[in-house]
Design a protein around this motif. Structure first.
Motif, mmCIF file in Angstrom:
data_model
loop_
_atom_site.group_PDB
_atom_site.id
_atom_site.type_symbol
_atom_site.label_atom_id
_atom_site.label_comp_id
_atom_site.label_asym_id
_atom_site.label_seq_id
_atom_site.Cartn_x
_atom_site.Cartn_y
_atom_site.Cartn_z
ATOM 1 N N THR A 8 54.470 50.262 66.781
ATOM 2 C CA THR A 8 54.916 50.776 65.479
ATOM 3 C C THR A 8 56.269 50.184 65.108
ATOM 4 O O THR A 8 57.035 50.779 64.357
ATOM 5 C CB THR A 8 55.021 52.315 65.512
ATOM 6 O OG1 THR A 8 55.944 52.703 66.550
ATOM 7 C CG2 THR A 8 53.679 52.965 65.757
ATOM 8 N N ALA A 11 55.771 47.210 59.946
ATOM 9 C CA ALA A 11 54.985 47.983 58.987
ATOM 10 C C ALA A 11 53.585 48.282 59.511
ATOM 11 O O ALA A 11 52.887 49.140 58.965
ATOM 12 C CB ALA A 11 54.889 47.221 57.663
ATOM 13 N N ILE A 13 50.812 49.825 61.956
ATOM 14 C CA ILE A 13 50.542 50.869 62.940
ATOM 15 C C ILE A 13 49.236 50.466 63.593
ATOM 16 O O ILE A 13 48.164 50.557 62.984
ATOM 17 C CB ILE A 13 50.421 52.265 62.307
ATOM 18 C CG1 ILE A 13 51.699 52.612 61.523
ATOM 19 C CG2 ILE A 13 50.166 53.317 63.365
ATOM 20 C CD1 ILE A 13 51.610 52.317 60.042
ATOM 21 N N ARG A 37 54.607 51.327 55.767
ATOM 22 C CA ARG A 37 55.986 51.379 56.262
ATOM 23 C C ARG A 37 56.532 52.794 56.386
ATOM 24 O O ARG A 37 57.566 52.999 57.030
ATOM 25 C CB ARG A 37 56.897 50.569 55.330
ATOM 26 C CG ARG A 37 56.567 49.095 55.304
ATOM 27 C CD ARG A 37 57.548 48.309 54.443
ATOM 28 N NE ARG A 37 57.119 46.930 54.320
ATOM 29 C CZ ARG A 37 57.347 45.990 55.236
ATOM 30 N NH1 ARG A 37 58.019 46.293 56.328
ATOM 31 N NH2 ARG A 37 56.920 44.763 55.061
ATOM 32 N N ARG A 38 55.857 53.783 55.797
ATOM 33 C CA ARG A 38 56.430 55.120 55.736
ATOM 34 C C ARG A 38 55.634 56.178 56.493
ATOM 35 O O ARG A 38 56.035 57.334 56.519
ATOM 36 C CB ARG A 38 56.563 55.554 54.268
ATOM 37 C CG ARG A 38 57.471 54.662 53.458
ATOM 38 C CD ARG A 38 57.580 55.145 52.019
ATOM 39 N NE ARG A 38 58.464 54.299 51.232
ATOM 40 C CZ ARG A 38 59.779 54.434 51.154
ATOM 41 N NH1 ARG A 38 60.366 55.403 51.843
ATOM 42 N NH2 ARG A 38 60.511 53.626 50.422
ATOM 43 N N HIS A 40 54.236 56.040 59.899
ATOM 44 C CA HIS A 40 53.982 55.807 61.316
ATOM 45 C C HIS A 40 53.618 57.101 62.040
ATOM 46 O O HIS A 40 52.666 57.147 62.829
ATOM 47 C CB HIS A 40 55.215 55.178 61.975
ATOM 48 C CG HIS A 40 55.551 53.815 61.459
ATOM 49 N ND1 HIS A 40 56.262 53.616 60.303
ATOM 50 C CD2 HIS A 40 55.264 52.578 61.953
ATOM 51 C CE1 HIS A 40 56.411 52.315 60.108
ATOM 52 N NE2 HIS A 40 55.825 51.669 61.083
ATOM 53 N N THR A 41 54.378 58.157 61.776
ATOM 54 C CA THR A 41 54.151 59.431 62.459
ATOM 55 C C THR A 41 52.786 60.002 62.127
ATOM 56 O O THR A 41 52.059 60.478 63.010
ATOM 57 C CB THR A 41 55.248 60.447 62.075
ATOM 58 O OG1 THR A 41 56.526 59.900 62.406
ATOM 59 C CG2 THR A 41 55.051 61.763 62.807
ATOM 60 N N THR A 75 63.422 54.061 62.831
ATOM 61 C CA THR A 75 62.491 55.164 62.577
ATOM 62 C C THR A 75 61.089 54.854 63.071
ATOM 63 O O THR A 75 60.489 55.628 63.816
ATOM 64 C CB THR A 75 62.461 55.493 61.074
ATOM 65 O OG1 THR A 75 63.778 55.821 60.637
ATOM 66 C CG2 THR A 75 61.531 56.675 60.808
ATOM 67 N N GLY A 76 60.536 53.710 62.660
ATOM 68 C CA GLY A 76 59.183 53.379 63.083
ATOM 69 C C GLY A 76 59.077 53.135 64.570
ATOM 70 O O GLY A 76 58.132 53.585 65.226
#
Length: 226
Positions: A8, A11, A13, A37-38, A40-41, A75-76
């Motif tokens: 991750t 961008a 996953i 990009r936003r 991943h979780t 973050t990712g």
């Protein structure tokens, strides 16, 4: 040997499950890939569950976990690492880190020198140079796109999303693959675990290369009474 691999750090996953047998080598058992990009979780855990279900495997069947350690945005990148560590601890299986740049390099299959560059934002790239797909020549670095080719042989090919973002500096063609795939990550990890040649496996620790944008708040300013 059954290896679950995911990354991750960009961008992408991407999740893959590969099995190694002496007679057949690395065989894919399941694969899931998305580019967002936003999220991943939100996407990683369902993707892992889907890949395991596709293969008819249970977590207890795993021999090892391989996870991309970047370099990548904070973050990712931490989503994949935290998930890998938690699964490894819960299942009592080893967790191995793989440099994400090495994953992209591995997928090229190139036998000649080249470089890999991914998007580091802030008009910078994460990059490294390679003698061949399985042999990295420099340590991962972050900086302006011009750094990638500084002191390099003229015409050195550059692959990856970072190269595609800055074609005026890094060339206008031949940038594929742009993003890492879990298939390449799993193949690399399985090859190394089987004792074959390739980039070294790493501890599951993040390669940030620079500090995250978020900062701890400082002490409150004193307010002077009116």
């Amino acid at each position: 040997m059954l290896v679950l691999a995911f990354d991750t750090a960009t961008a992408a996953i991407t999740v893959a499950l590969y099995e190694w047998t002496p007679g057949e080598g690395a065989v894919p058992r399941g694969l899931a890939e998305a580019v967002d990009r936003r999220r991943h979780t939100e996407l990683l855990t369902p993707s892992i569950a889907g890949v395991m279900a596709e293969a008819g495997a249970s977590p207890d069947d795993l021999s090892a976990i391989a996870v991309g350690v970047g370099p990548g945005p904070y973050t990712g990148l931490r989503v994949g690492l935290i998930t890998a560590r938690a699964m490894g601890e819960a299942l009592s299986v080893p967790v191995h880190g793989v440099c994400t740049l090495d994953v992209i390099a591995w997928a090229t299959g190139r036998d000649e020198p080249f470089a890999v560059a991914t998007d580091a934002r802030r008009k910078e790239v994460y990059w490294a140079r390679y003698d061949a797909a399985r042999a990295r020549a420099t340590e991962p670095a972050v900086g302006p796109p011009s750094d990638v080719l500084e002191g390099a042989p003229e015409g050195l090919p550059v692959v990856g999303e970072g190269a595609a973002l800055y074609p005026e500096v890094l060339g206008v063609s031949g940038h594929e693959p742009l993003l890492p795939t879990a298939g390449a990550l799993a193949e690399l990890a399985v090859a190394r675990l089987a004792g074959l040649k390739g980039p070294a496996l790493l501890p599951p620790e993040p390669l940030y290369l620079r500090r995250p944008d978020a900062k701890e708040p400082g002490p409150r300013k004193k307010v002077t009474p009116a």
